[in-house]
Design an enzyme around this catalytic site. Structure first.
Site, PDB file in Angstrom:
ATOM      1  N   GLY A 178       0.817  -1.196   0.000  1.00  0.00           N
ATOM      2  CA  GLY A 178       0.000   0.000   0.000  1.00  0.00           C
ATOM      3  C   GLY A 178       0.853   1.248   0.000  1.00  0.00           C
ATOM      4  O   GLY A 178       2.091   1.200  -0.058  1.00  0.00           O
ATOM      5  N   GLY A 182       6.717   1.012   2.258  1.00  0.00           N
ATOM      6  CA  GLY A 182       8.139   0.690   2.193  1.00  0.00           C
ATOM      7  C   GLY A 182       8.493  -0.181   1.001  1.00  0.00           C
ATOM      8  O   GLY A 182       9.614  -0.671   0.903  1.00  0.00           O
ATOM      9  N   ALA A 201      11.316   5.092 -14.104  1.00  0.00           N
ATOM     10  CA  ALA A 201      10.293   5.935 -13.491  1.00  0.00           C
ATOM     11  C   ALA A 201       9.116   6.036 -14.447  1.00  0.00           C
ATOM     12  O   ALA A 201       9.245   6.585 -15.547  1.00  0.00           O
ATOM     13  CB  ALA A 201      10.857   7.317 -13.177  1.00  0.00           C
ATOM     14  N   SER A 205       5.914  13.734 -14.472  1.00  0.00           N
ATOM     15  CA  SER A 205       7.010  14.585 -13.998  1.00  0.00           C
ATOM     16  C   SER A 205       6.623  15.396 -12.772  1.00  0.00           C
ATOM     17  O   SER A 205       7.472  15.809 -11.998  1.00  0.00           O
ATOM     18  CB  SER A 205       7.447  15.535 -15.118  1.00  0.00           C
ATOM     19  OG  SER A 205       6.375  16.411 -15.459  1.00  0.00           O
ATOM     20  N   HIS A 219      12.829  10.276  -3.875  1.00  0.00           N
ATOM     21  CA  HIS A 219      13.206   9.012  -4.515  1.00  0.00           C
ATOM     22  C   HIS A 219      14.537   9.149  -5.246  1.00  0.00           C
ATOM     23  O   HIS A 219      15.391   8.273  -5.176  1.00  0.00           O
ATOM     24  CB  HIS A 219      12.114   8.574  -5.501  1.00  0.00           C
ATOM     25  CG  HIS A 219      10.991   7.835  -4.856  1.00  0.00           C
ATOM     26  ND1 HIS A 219      10.811   6.489  -5.004  1.00  0.00           N
ATOM     27  CD2 HIS A 219       9.987   8.255  -4.045  1.00  0.00           C
ATOM     28  CE1 HIS A 219       9.741   6.097  -4.330  1.00  0.00           C
ATOM     29  NE2 HIS A 219       9.218   7.160  -3.737  1.00  0.00           N
ATOM     30  N   ARG A 223      18.456   7.183  -4.462  1.00  0.00           N
ATOM     31  CA  ARG A 223      19.059   6.225  -5.391  1.00  0.00           C
ATOM     32  C   ARG A 223      20.558   6.471  -5.518  1.00  0.00           C
ATOM     33  O   ARG A 223      21.034   7.600  -5.446  1.00  0.00           O
ATOM     34  CB  ARG A 223      18.420   6.357  -6.779  1.00  0.00           C
ATOM     35  CG  ARG A 223      16.938   6.028  -6.797  1.00  0.00           C
ATOM     36  CD  ARG A 223      16.448   5.783  -8.200  1.00  0.00           C
ATOM     37  NE  ARG A 223      16.524   6.949  -9.057  1.00  0.00           N
ATOM     38  CZ  ARG A 223      15.537   7.815  -9.242  1.00  0.00           C
ATOM     39  NH1 ARG A 223      14.407   7.674  -8.587  1.00  0.00           N
ATOM     40  NH2 ARG A 223      15.678   8.823 -10.074  1.00  0.00           N
ATOM     41  N   GLU A 231      12.805   7.532 -17.882  1.00  0.00           N
ATOM     42  CA  GLU A 231      11.435   7.983 -17.649  1.00  0.00           C
ATOM     43  C   GLU A 231      10.621   7.623 -18.888  1.00  0.00           C
ATOM     44  O   GLU A 231      10.723   8.275 -19.924  1.00  0.00           O
ATOM     45  CB  GLU A 231      11.409   9.485 -17.383  1.00  0.00           C
ATOM     46  CG  GLU A 231      12.151   9.883 -16.111  1.00  0.00           C
ATOM     47  CD  GLU A 231      12.091  11.370 -15.831  1.00  0.00           C
ATOM     48  OE1 GLU A 231      11.539  12.112 -16.681  1.00  0.00           O
ATOM     49  OE2 GLU A 231      12.596  11.798 -14.780  1.00  0.00           O
TER      50      GLU A 231
END
Length: 345
Positions: A178, A182, A201, A205, A219, A223, A231
């Site tokens: 959900g 995590g 991704a 945007s 995010h 990374r 994207e």
């Protein structure tokens, strides 16, 4: 302890080998940390002493990190917390033994592999172990993902012994969860020690939406810097052509974009059929891909029934896609409150 139990590098130039004694394997305060009330320290059944190691009884390990060449020619690299892989000398190929605080930015191990300082035959031993990991069991799980291992205090590594093969990882992994469960962090955890990853991704945007832009930025900052980013909504094309490991985050935003592209929010049966066709194409590519891929998706079956027809169509389409990809995956798990629940067949 039999040194072969830990697994160590092979050096043909010295039949006697060199012994590397790891007297302690924990962080500077040990594990459990004295007077610490965290759950990790409470779970620790037996203590680990602070890291101390010595090679051949006289060669010290650089306290601030770095590489040393042992008398038998073994190349050893120590990477404590804060050590930058860029500071390690390239030398003549992979090191034979890497002692690394892998809980401090695990992606540093991936960077060592990317730079050719750690290879398939490199023995990677985790040191600096402490309450940054919730439990010994979780430590073992993460190290298996990263191609490293933990050894007990007092382990003697013999440089004559060959490293066991790195265990294979599932080719296709689907992680469900959900909102704020995590699941994205777990997906990243799976691939942190890889030398290269393409982060896919699939979301918008963000335009001028400050909340969405903040999510995207969080995010991105989490990374590893050496990961690539794509994207795109052409997931099928990437799965068919890319050989670098893929992290797809996520399928919920992908199907949202597909609904937009197909005009399916308010469209009729024809628009919904176009969405189904895109899902068919994705499932077929997922089934045939040769890449290692970890995908994140939203578990949509636990909430209330959406009030709108378009909301119900979205829920149904994503739910069906999750089921079909799960059927084609070697590894499927549900993430709840940051905890992993494997979903066996």
């Amino acid at each position: 302890m039999d040194p072969r139990a830990a697994g160590t590098p092979s050096r043909a130039c010295d039949p006697c080998g060199v012994k590397v004694l790891i007297e302690g394997t924990a962080g500077p305060l040990g594990w459990p940390v004295p007077e610490c009330g965290c759950a990790s320290c409470a779970r620790r059944p037996s203590p680990r002493r602070p890291f101390v190691a010595v090679a051949d009884g006289r060669t010290p390990i650089p306290p601030d990190g770095g590489a040393v060449v042992l008398p038998d020619g073994t190349r050893l690299l120590y990477a404590p917390a804060g050590f930058d892989p860029a500071d390690a000398p390239a030398g003549d190929g992979p090191c034979d033994l890497v002692l690394i605080d892998v809980l401090d930015r695990p992606e540093r191990l991936g960077e060592l592999r990317r730079r050719g300082l750690a290879g398939e035959d490199t023995v990677v031993v985790a040191v600096g172990i402490d309450h940054r990991v919730p439990s010994e069991a979780e430590l073992e799980r993460r190290l298996a993902l990263w191609g490293a291992r933990a050894v007990p205090d007092g382990t003697v590594l013999d440089t004559r012994e060959a490293a066991p093969a790195r265990p294979p990882q599932p080719r296709r992994t689907l992680l469900l969860g959900g909102s704020r469960s995590g699941k994205s962090a777990e997906a990243e955890l799976r691939l942190l020690a890889e030398p290269g990853v393409v982060y896919v991704a699939t979301g918008p945007s963000g335009g001028d939406d400050p909340e969405w832009l903040a999510r995207v930025r969080a995010h991105r900052e989490r990374r590893p810097a050496h990961w690539e980013t794509a994207e795109t909504t052409d997931l099928a094309g990437l799965l068919r052509t890319t050989r670098t490991p893929l992290l797809i985050d996520g399928l919920g935003t992908w199907i949202t974009a597909v609904f937009d592209e197909c005009g399916a929010w308010e469209g009729g049966a024809a628009a919904r059929e176009r969405v189904e066709s895109r899902c068919e194409e994705l499932v077929a590519a997922w089934r045939q891909t040769r890449s290692r891929v970890v995908a994140v998706s939203d578990e949509v079956g636990l909430g209330v029934v959406p009030a709108t027809s378009s909301g119900r169509a979205f829920r149904d389409a994503l739910g069906r896609l999750n089921q079909r990809l799960a059927a084609e995956s070697e590894d499927v798990a549900l993430v709840v409150a940051g905890r992993l629940l494997p979903l066996p067949i």
